[in-house]
Motif scaffolding. Structure first.
Motif: not given
Ligand SMILES: Cc1ncc(COP(=O)(O)O)c(C=O)c1O
Length: 395
Positions: A89-91, A115, A117, A164, A189, A191-192, A212, A214-215
Motif C-alpha cells: 500500500n502507499m503508506t 492524508h 500517509a 481525500n 500523493d 492516491v486520491h 494505490s 484499490y482506489k
Molecule cells: C489521499 C490518500 N493518501 C494516502 C492514502 C493511504 O493509502 P494506502 O491505504 O494505500 O496506504 C489514502 C487512503 O485512503 C488516501 O486517500
C-alpha cells in the motif's frame, strides 16, 4: 449537463458487486472490483505461480506478471516501468522511501491538506518540518506560501495531488517548480487523484508519484513511481540477500503476485472505459478524461443538492477538485448520518478519513469529522439522487 456518451450502463455491468443494490459512494476509501480484475487474479492462481528467479515455468510466470504490472502502472501515471516500486500500500511504501530520502539535518515541507500517509512518514524522519497551511473556508492550498517554506536546506516537498476529503486539487506543478528551483525533491500523493482523471506525473513535476490500485478498481496494492536514475541514488533498508537492483531493492519480501496480475487488468479496464484506439497510454488518457467529465457532471448535481439544504454544511469550495463532498448535517453526528444512509442502501464514509491535519484545521476532528460521499466512474444519477433524498429526510 450529464454526458450522454459515457457508457455508464456498460461500465456498471462489469462490476458484480454493484448488483447488490447499494449506492457505492465510498469509492474514496476503496473502489469495487470489475470482473476482468477478479478473473486475472484467479487466472494467475489457476495457472500456477512460483516465487521469482527460479528455473521453472511457474516462476517465469510470476516474473512476467511483475514486469507487466510495472509497465501498466507506468502507463497509468506517465512514468518509466523500471521506476515502478510495488508494495502492499502507499503508506508502507512512503515510510520506506522517507527513511531512505530524509533525516536529521534536512528540512521537509508537508501540508495540512494531505492524508496523514504523506505527512507522518516525513515528520518522523528526524528532519526539520515546515508546514503549508490550508485556507479552511475554501479548502485551497495557496502556492505563494511555498516560496517562504522552501529553502536551500529543503530536501523534499510532500504534497497531495488531491485531498481525500475536500477533493481539492492544488497547483502541484507550481509547487514543484519552486521545489526544483531550490534543488528539492517532490513527493506527490496521487492516491486520491489517480482514479479521477488522466495523470501525467512529469507534467505535475513529481519526482515520486504514489498511488494505490484499490482506489482505481484494482487489488490492494500500492506503487510509487520515480525516475529509475533517481532511485539509483537512494539506499533503502534491505536484506543483505535480496536484489540490489532498481526498483527491486525498494521492495521487501515476496510480492503478492496474483494481485499484481489484477493491477494490470485494472489498468487495462480503465483504458477501455470508453472505446478508443492507440497505445494503452493514449487510451488511458482519453478514457480517464471521459471518466472525469462523467464524474464532474454528476458531482455538479450532488454538490448543488447538498449546498441548497439548509440543514447541511458543506466543507470547502476549491476551484479545481475531484468529485468528493464532505459535509455535516445539523442535529446528527456524522456516524448517525452514515448509519441512516446505510439503512437506505447508500454507502458513505464518516470520520476524519485520516485527513488528520485537515480535519484539525477545519475544527471538526474531535467532533467526529464529517460525512464523505465521493463519485467514481461507475456511479450514476440514481446514486446521487438516493444520497440527496436520504440527506433531505434528516431535515
Ligand atoms: C489521499 C490518500 N493518501 C494516502 C492514502 C493511504 O493509502 P494506502 O491505504 O494505500 O496506504 C489514502 C487512503 O485512503 C488516501 O486517500
Amino acid at each position: 449537463m450529464l454526458d450522454p456518451t459515457f457508457p455508464i450502463e456498460l461500465v456498471r455491468s462489469s462490476y458484480p458487486a454493484l448488483a447488490d443494490g447499494f449506492a457505492y459512494l465510498d469509492g474514496a476509501a476503496g473502489t469495487q472490483t470489475p470482473q476482468p480484475v477478479i478473473d486475472a487474479v484467479s487466472a494467475a492462481y489457476r495457472a500456477g505461480i512460483g516465487n521469482v528467479g527460479g528455473a521453472f515455468p511457474a516462476s517465469d510466470r510470476s516474473g512476467a506478471i511483475v514486469a507487466a504490472c510495472r509497465a501498466a502502472v507506468a502507463d497509468l501515471v506517465g512514468g518509466h516501468p523500471d521506476g515502478v516500486v510495488l508494495g502492499p500500500n502507499m503508506t508502507t511504501l512512503t515510510y520506506r522511501l522517507a527513511r531512505a530520502i530524509a533525516g536529521p539535518g534536512d528540512e521537509v515541507v508537508v501540508s495540512r491538506l494531505d492524508h496523514d500517509a504523506n505527512v507522518r512518514p516525513w515528520t518522523q524522519t528526524g528532519a526539520t518540518v515546515r508546514w503549508a497551511e490550508v485556507d479552511p473556508v475554501t479548502g485551497e492550498l495557496p502556492v505563494a506560501q511555498y516560496a517562504d517554506l522552501i529553502g536551500e536546506r529543503t530536501r523534499l516537498v510532500a504534497v497531495t495531488a488531491a485531498s481525500n476529503i475536500l477533493g481539492t486539487r492544488p497547483d502541484v506543478a507550481a509547487i514543484a517548480e519552486l521545489a526544483h528551483r531550490a534543488g528539492a525533491l517532490m513527493y506527490v500523493d496521487g492516491v486520491h487523484a489517480t482514479p479521477h482523471g488522466p495523470v501525467d506525473m512529469r507534467a505535475l513535476g513529481a519526482d515520486f508519484y504514489a498511488t494505490s490500485a484499490y482506489k482505481w478498481s484494482g487489488p490492494h496494492i500500492g506503487a510509487v513511481v520515480a525516475d529509475p536514475a533517481l532511485l539509483e541514488t537512494l539506499r533503502p533498508d534491505k536484506l543483505a540477500s535480496s536484489p540490489d537492483t532498481v526498483p527491486e531493492r525498494f521492495e521487501t519480501g515476496t510480492a503478492a503476485f496474483a494481485d499484481l496480475a489484477g493491477v494490470t487488468a485494472a489498468v487495462d479496464h480503465l483504458a477501455a472505459l470508453v472505446p478508443g484506439t492507440g497505445t494503452r497510454r493514449e487510451r488511458l488518457l482519453a478514457s480517464m478524461s471521459a471518466a472525469e467529465e462523467h464524474e464532474l457532471a454528476l458531482f455538479a448535481v450532488l454538490i448543488e443538492g447538498l449546498e441548497t439544504m439548509p440543514h447541511v454544511t458543506v466543507y470547502g469550495k476549491p476551484a479545481r477538485r475531484t468529485a468528493t463532498a464532505y459535509f455535516t448535517v445539523a442535529g446528527h453526528t456524522p456516524r448517525q448520518v452514515a448509519e441512516h444512509l446505510a439503512g437506505l442502501g447508500v454507502n458513505v464514509w464518516n470520520g476524519h478519513n485520516y485527513a488528520w491535519e485537515l480535519t484539525g484545521a477545519l475544527g471538526i476532528r474531535d467532533s467526529g469529522g464529517a460525512v464523505r460521499a465521493g463519485l467514481v466512474h461507475y456511479n450514476d444519477r440514481s446514486d446521487v439522487d438516493r444520497l440527496l433524498d436520504g440527506v433531505a429526510r434528516l431535515s
